[in-house]
Design a protein around this motif. Structure first.
Motif, short mmCIF file in Angstrom:
data_model
loop_
_atom_site.label_atom_id
_atom_site.label_comp_id
_atom_site.label_asym_id
_atom_site.label_seq_id
_atom_site.Cartn_x
_atom_site.Cartn_y
_atom_site.Cartn_z
N SER A 217 5.53 -34.93 -5.41
CA SER A 217 4.10 -34.63 -5.59
C SER A 217 3.29 -35.08 -4.38
N LEU A 218 3.68 -36.22 -3.78
CA LEU A 218 2.99 -36.66 -2.57
C LEU A 218 3.27 -35.72 -1.40
N GLY A 219 4.50 -35.21 -1.33
CA GLY A 219 4.82 -34.25 -0.28
C GLY A 219 3.99 -32.98 -0.40
N ILE A 220 3.85 -32.48 -1.64
CA ILE A 220 3.03 -31.28 -1.87
C ILE A 220 1.57 -31.57 -1.58
N LEU A 221 1.08 -32.75 -2.02
CA LEU A 221 -0.31 -33.11 -1.77
C LEU A 221 -0.60 -33.20 -0.27
N ALA A 222 0.31 -33.82 0.47
CA ALA A 222 0.12 -33.95 1.92
C ALA A 222 0.07 -32.58 2.58
N LEU A 223 0.92 -31.66 2.11
CA LEU A 223 0.94 -30.31 2.66
C LEU A 223 -0.37 -29.58 2.35
N LEU A 224 -0.83 -29.69 1.10
CA LEU A 224 -2.06 -29.00 0.70
C LEU A 224 -3.28 -29.53 1.45
N THR A 225 -3.40 -30.85 1.56
CA THR A 225 -4.56 -31.41 2.25
C THR A 225 -4.54 -31.07 3.74
N ASP A 226 -3.35 -30.99 4.31
CA ASP A 226 -3.27 -30.63 5.72
C ASP A 226 -3.66 -29.16 5.94
N LEU A 227 -3.24 -28.30 5.02
CA LEU A 227 -3.56 -26.87 5.16
C LEU A 227 -5.02 -26.57 4.87
N VAL A 228 -5.59 -27.26 3.85
CA VAL A 228 -6.94 -26.93 3.39
C VAL A 228 -8.00 -27.72 4.15
N THR A 229 -7.83 -29.03 4.27
CA THR A 229 -8.87 -29.86 4.87
C THR A 229 -8.48 -30.41 6.24
N ARG A 230 -7.19 -30.34 6.59
CA ARG A 230 -6.69 -30.87 7.86
C ARG A 230 -7.04 -32.35 8.05
N THR A 231 -7.04 -33.08 6.96
CA THR A 231 -7.29 -34.52 7.01
C THR A 231 -6.12 -35.24 6.34
#
Length: 736
Positions: free
Chosen positions: A581-595
């Motif tokens: 879940s952390l791996g998916i969250l890191a991917l999503l935040t990088d793609l959407v907010t780039r933070t």
């Protein structure tokens, strides 16, 4: 001390007085709960025991810096006029600012074309006092014509964080309740059965908010308390009610009378709820370990609402079910009847069993791959930025405008405080200050460094001023002073890569490690140092948090199953879920907010998920053990245990995901991250781990995976022992 079994018995035998007490408590709590939001504190992302906090106290005492610094950003298409600067200065002073610094004394506070100007104002008093002035100052600044004026800085950012936190919790609840009504109607097919869990959830929130307000009378509580109470409270209160009400209605459907059905429900599902509630609370206790306000507030909120939900489920819920009786099915909807699990289910054939094992192991391997990015996560809290706020917030817009047009040079400097005893020769002290200034300025990761020794004042004059108490000119007292006889100097350093960069954090560490004479001390503070100290305190606590949760999880499951193998599997499954879940969250935040992911999120996700996933593990494994003890083969027990509990597990997961998904609308980034992370984790746990991976691993291990100890009893779903207990048998086990 009132044991859970006695509490349930009291509710079953005297339902009206029990419900009356709860109604009075909830009504009184609602009156107190409305006072919670103003009493909460923003921030909590700093360590009050850190070296940077101690250095900040030294600066305030030695140099007279005001404890609260606010910024006013004036920007437009043309040069900001002196009249606009004077108007903004007057507004700040009328609202209590003791000092106001602008381009007239610090030219770097204006952009090169003069279209953006920053005023730095120092306010006395507490952060809360300055926060309360934010709306009035911002309103007055809006009246300045010809420029856009923004109030920012820590007090204004904290004020905005408070406001958005309240809005986020309210919005999430407004989204969640209608979704939950629909979900519960689909799960239960009855209006009465659907509304009862919602009533308990609302009561749990009201009581928890009231207890939170009482806690603020004794200590500072972060605004994250409200969000975690809403998030965890809605999820656990409704899930606990779901387990019990579902089992009660199943017993009624089998022809049991209301009293027998209630006693069966609470001797089985009630024990599962008790175990789950304790597990969640125990896991959240680990968040007290770092002794950081953000984490202690989250831990307190989660524990309080879980315990309140547990008490309601074991007292108000049975009382309500007694009074409702068969009317729990009132408002039955014309939905298609669910097919129950056939009593004579068999184990899958060899080919199907092999396919099931392969599918489960492939799913586990995929989760390991998805969890890969977690290894590259760096824990960092962005204290020198406003990215936690929504992009359109005025405090964030003002800060980012200043950073874009002027830079971070004078907004978030690193401050190095050099001090030495009065017995030190003034010339030697000034040489040391000069050495540190030159050393910092020569570094490739520093864009500027300055101190009193680089201000163009003759060294002989500085020596005379320092040697004579009270002789330091006012113009130099912000950089050089005597405090209780000691010599104190300030060196201001600007990191080349910005205050929140990894390079800036390394710069702070290097400055702290700089060799100095034995009698000298060097302290480093500023936003960068505070962020580094917060992250350091958190990283130092991580092994203790993980160890605490692992140990307590292992111990609780060992007590439940009397087998060391199953607790070890639970630790592996939960770690896999959190990592994926952390791996998916890191991917999503990088793609959407780039933070990057906030450093709070992984730790919170770890603690909460280890508690929440416990009930799934216990329910499924207990049913498997149950079927195995009843004479079924190992393969049959695994198959029936997984399939017969699937509906309940999936229903509970849908409810939790609905709650967590409602918080993805949050404007505060950390709350949004927690909502996404928990929603993903619950989905993976219910659909992948419990339905695919766990049965596959159990079949791979073989019959020794299920203990046959005679003391092992079902926690939920027992249809061979507790379900057939006589009326006068205790509703929960004697040691519950």
């Amino acid at each position: 001390m009132l044991r859970p079994a006695r509490l349930v018995t009291l509710a079953l035998t005297r339902p009206k007085p029990v419900l009356a007490v709860w109604l009075v408590l909830v009504a009184a709590a609602a009156l107190v709960a409305i006072r919670l939001d103003p009493a909460l504190t923003a921030g909590g992302f700093s360590d009050p025991r850190s070296p940077s906090a101690q250095a900040e106290t030294l600066i305030e005492h030695a140099f007279g810096d005001e404890p609260n610094q606010s910024l006013v950003v004036l920007t437009g298409t043309h040069t900001v006029s002196p009249a606009d600067v004077a108007t903004a200065t007057r507004i700040l002073r009328e609202n209590g600012a003791v000092t106001v610094t602008g381009p007239s004394t610090t030219p770097s506070l204006a952009s090169s074309d003069g279209s953006t100007v920053v005023l730095a104002a120092g306010f006395p008093g507490s952060n809360a006092d300055v926060q309360s002035k934010t709306p009035e100052i911002q309103s007055a600044l809006h009246d300045i014509s010809g420029v856009d004026a923004y109030l920012t800085g820590q007090p204004a950012l904290d004020y905005a964080l408070n406001a958005h936190s309240k809005e986020d919790a309210t919005r999430a609840e407004l989204i969640a309740f209608p979704v939950l009504v629909i979900t519960l109607l689909v799960v239960f097919g009855s209006l009465a059965a659907a509304l009862l869990p919602l009533a308990l959830a609302g009561s749990a929130l009201a009581v928890s908010y009231a207890l939170g307000y009482l806690a603020t009378r004794f200590t500072d509580i972060s605004i994250l308390y409200t969000n975690i109470v809403s998030m965890v409270g809605l999820a656990v209160a409704i899930d606990y009610s779901l387990f019990i009400v579902k089992r009660y209605r199943e017993e009624l459907a089998r022809g049991a009378d209301s009293d027998t059905a209630l006693r069966t429900a609470f001797s089985t599902a009630g024990r599962s709820v008790l175990f789950s509630g304790i597990a969640v609370a125990v896991a959240l206790v680990s968040l007290f370990i770092p002794r950081l306000m953000a984490f202690t507030s989250i831990a307190l909120g989660g524990i309080v609402v879980t315990v309140v939900a547990l008490l309601l489920s074991l007292s108000a819920l049975p009382a309500a079910l007694v009074l409702l009786g068969p009317r729990i099915n009132w408002g039955t909807l014309p939905l298609r009847a669910r097919a129950g699990h056939p009593a004579g289910a068999h184990a899958p054939r060899a080919a199907a069993r092999t396919r099931s094992m392969v599918t489960g192991l492939i799913a586990a391997a995929m989760l390991v791959v998805v969890a890969g990015p977690t290894l590259g996560l760096s824990l960092q809290s962005p204290v020198a930025s406003a990215t936690i706020l929504p992009p359109q917030d005025p405090a964030r817009v003002g800060l980012e405008t200043a950073q874009a047009r002027i830079g971070d040079h004078d907004l978030f400097p690193i401050q190095v405080i050099v001090s030495a005893p009065a017995s030190t020769a003034p010339a030697a002290f000034l040489r040391e200050v000069s050495r540190i200034t030159s050393l910092a300025a020569a570094r490739s990761d520093v864009s500027a460094a300055g101190s009193v020794t680089s201000a163009g004042v003759p060294m002989a004059q500085l020596e005379r001023s320092l040697a004579t108490p009270g002789a330091i000119p006012p113009s130099l007292r912000t950089m050089l002073t005597r405090d209780n006889g000691n010599f104190v100097a300030r060196v201001v350093v600007t990191a080349a890569d910005g205050p929140d960069s990894v390079a800036a954090h390394r710069l702070v560490a290097a400055l702290r490690d700089e060799p100095r004479p034995a009698t000298y001390s060097i302290a480093v503070t500023g936003a960068t140092a505070q962020g580094l100290d917060f992250d350091t305190a958190l990283e130092g606590s991580l092994p203790w948090i993980v160890g605490f949760v692992f140990l307590l999880t292992f111990a609780m499951l060992l007590v439940a199953f009397r087998s060391p193998l199953l607790p070890l599997l639970a630790l592996a499954f939960n770690t896999l879920v959190v990592g994926a879940s952390l791996g998916i969250l890191a991917l999503l935040t990088d793609l959407v907010t780039r933070t990057p992911v906030n450093s709070v999120t992984p730790v919170l996700l770890f603690a909460v998920m280890f508690g929440l996933s416990m009930d799934y593990m216990v329910i499924i494994i207990s049913r498997m053990i149950e079927e195995h003890r009843a004479g079924r083969t190992f393969d049959e027990a695994v198959t029936i245990g997984a399939t017969s509990t699937r509906g309940m597990i999936n229903s509970a997961a849908v409810i939790m995901v609905a709650v967590f998904a409602s918080f993805t609308s949050a404007q505060i980034s950390i709350v949004r991250e927690i909502g996404i992370g928990l929603g993903v984790a619950v989905t993976l746990d219910a659909l992948v781990i419990r339905m695919l991976v766990m049965p596959a691993v159990l079949r791979l291990i073989g019959p020794r995976a299920l203990p046959g100890h005679p003391q092992v009893t079902a926690v939920e779903g027992d249809r061979h022992s507790d379900a057939l207990a006589p009326r006068r048998q205790p509703v929960m086990s004697p040691d519950a």
